[in-house]
Design an enzyme around this catalytic site. Structure first.
Site, PDB file in Angstrom:
ATOM      1  N   HIS A   7       0.848  -1.191   0.000  1.00  0.00           N
ATOM      2  CA  HIS A   7       0.000   0.000   0.000  1.00  0.00           C
ATOM      3  C   HIS A   7       0.880   1.237   0.000  1.00  0.00           C
ATOM      4  O   HIS A   7       2.077   1.163   0.235  1.00  0.00           O
ATOM      5  CB  HIS A   7      -0.964   0.014   1.187  1.00  0.00           C
ATOM      6  CG  HIS A   7      -0.302   0.207   2.514  1.00  0.00           C
ATOM      7  ND1 HIS A   7       0.278  -0.825   3.217  1.00  0.00           N
ATOM      8  CD2 HIS A   7      -0.116   1.312   3.265  1.00  0.00           C
ATOM      9  CE1 HIS A   7       0.776  -0.366   4.338  1.00  0.00           C
ATOM     10  NE2 HIS A   7       0.562   0.943   4.398  1.00  0.00           N
ATOM     11  N   HIS A  62       8.599  10.520  -6.319  1.00  0.00           N
ATOM     12  CA  HIS A  62       7.235  10.774  -6.775  1.00  0.00           C
ATOM     13  C   HIS A  62       6.536   9.443  -7.004  1.00  0.00           C
ATOM     14  O   HIS A  62       7.163   8.396  -6.988  1.00  0.00           O
ATOM     15  CB  HIS A  62       7.221  11.641  -8.039  1.00  0.00           C
ATOM     16  CG  HIS A  62       7.782  10.984  -9.254  1.00  0.00           C
ATOM     17  ND1 HIS A  62       9.137  10.870  -9.477  1.00  0.00           N
ATOM     18  CD2 HIS A  62       7.183  10.397 -10.313  1.00  0.00           C
ATOM     19  CE1 HIS A  62       9.349  10.259 -10.631  1.00  0.00           C
ATOM     20  NE2 HIS A  62       8.180   9.943 -11.152  1.00  0.00           N
ATOM     21  N   GLU A 108       2.722  11.645 -10.825  1.00  0.00           N
ATOM     22  CA  GLU A 108       2.866  11.600 -12.274  1.00  0.00           C
ATOM     23  C   GLU A 108       1.790  10.680 -12.811  1.00  0.00           C
ATOM     24  O   GLU A 108       1.466   9.669 -12.197  1.00  0.00           O
ATOM     25  CB  GLU A 108       4.247  11.040 -12.637  1.00  0.00           C
ATOM     26  CG  GLU A 108       4.452  10.795 -14.110  1.00  0.00           C
ATOM     27  CD  GLU A 108       5.738  10.034 -14.428  1.00  0.00           C
ATOM     28  OE1 GLU A 108       5.991   9.819 -15.614  1.00  0.00           O
ATOM     29  OE2 GLU A 108       6.470   9.645 -13.488  1.00  0.00           O
TER      30      GLU A 108
END
Length: 132
Positions: A7, A62, A108
């Site tokens: 997760h 990211h 992204e």
């Protein structure tokens, strides 16, 4: 041993605002929500939003999500109408949009996959790149 990503938990300063961003704008599936957090999913990805202090982010860390090329065009339009801030211009293989969530997490959306990236890199390798 390890078998994959279990997760992703993101510290958020406002659960309702982040819920709206991930559910209503990005299309995550709502699973549960409470005063200090929420669970959403996207395919096999389990996302936890957890109320907490959010710190500064200055590196390239990211989180990237897959999107089809057609859906990317639509999503980019929606994001720009909502004035979602972008943090990077895409310079690599595959169409991408790099943007911040409401708490400054770097995200992204990418219309490509590891194989398309590796195929591109075989033609235009990064300095010192080795393939296995």
């Amino acid at each position: 041993m390890l078998t994959g990503l279990n997760h992703l938990t993101l510290a958020v300063s406002d659960v309702a605002r982040s819920w709206e961003f991930y559910y209503e704008l990005l299309g995550f599936e709502p699973r549960a929500k409470w005063n200090t957090g929420a669970y959403l999913s996207l395919g096999e990805l389990w996302l936890c939003l957890s109320l907490d202090a959010v710190g500064a982010k200055t590196d390239y860390t990211h989180y990237a999500f897959t999107v089809s090329p057609d859906a990317l065009t639509t999503l980019v339009e929606k994001m720009r109408l909502k004035e979602v801030k972008e943090w990077k211009i895409n310079k690599s293989e595959g169409e991408s949009l790099y943007f911040f969530d409401p708490d400054g997490h770097r995200l992204e959306v990418h219309a490509g996959n590891l194989e398309s990236r590796l195929n591109y890199c075989r033609l235009y390798p990064y300095p010192g790149m080795e393939f296995y």
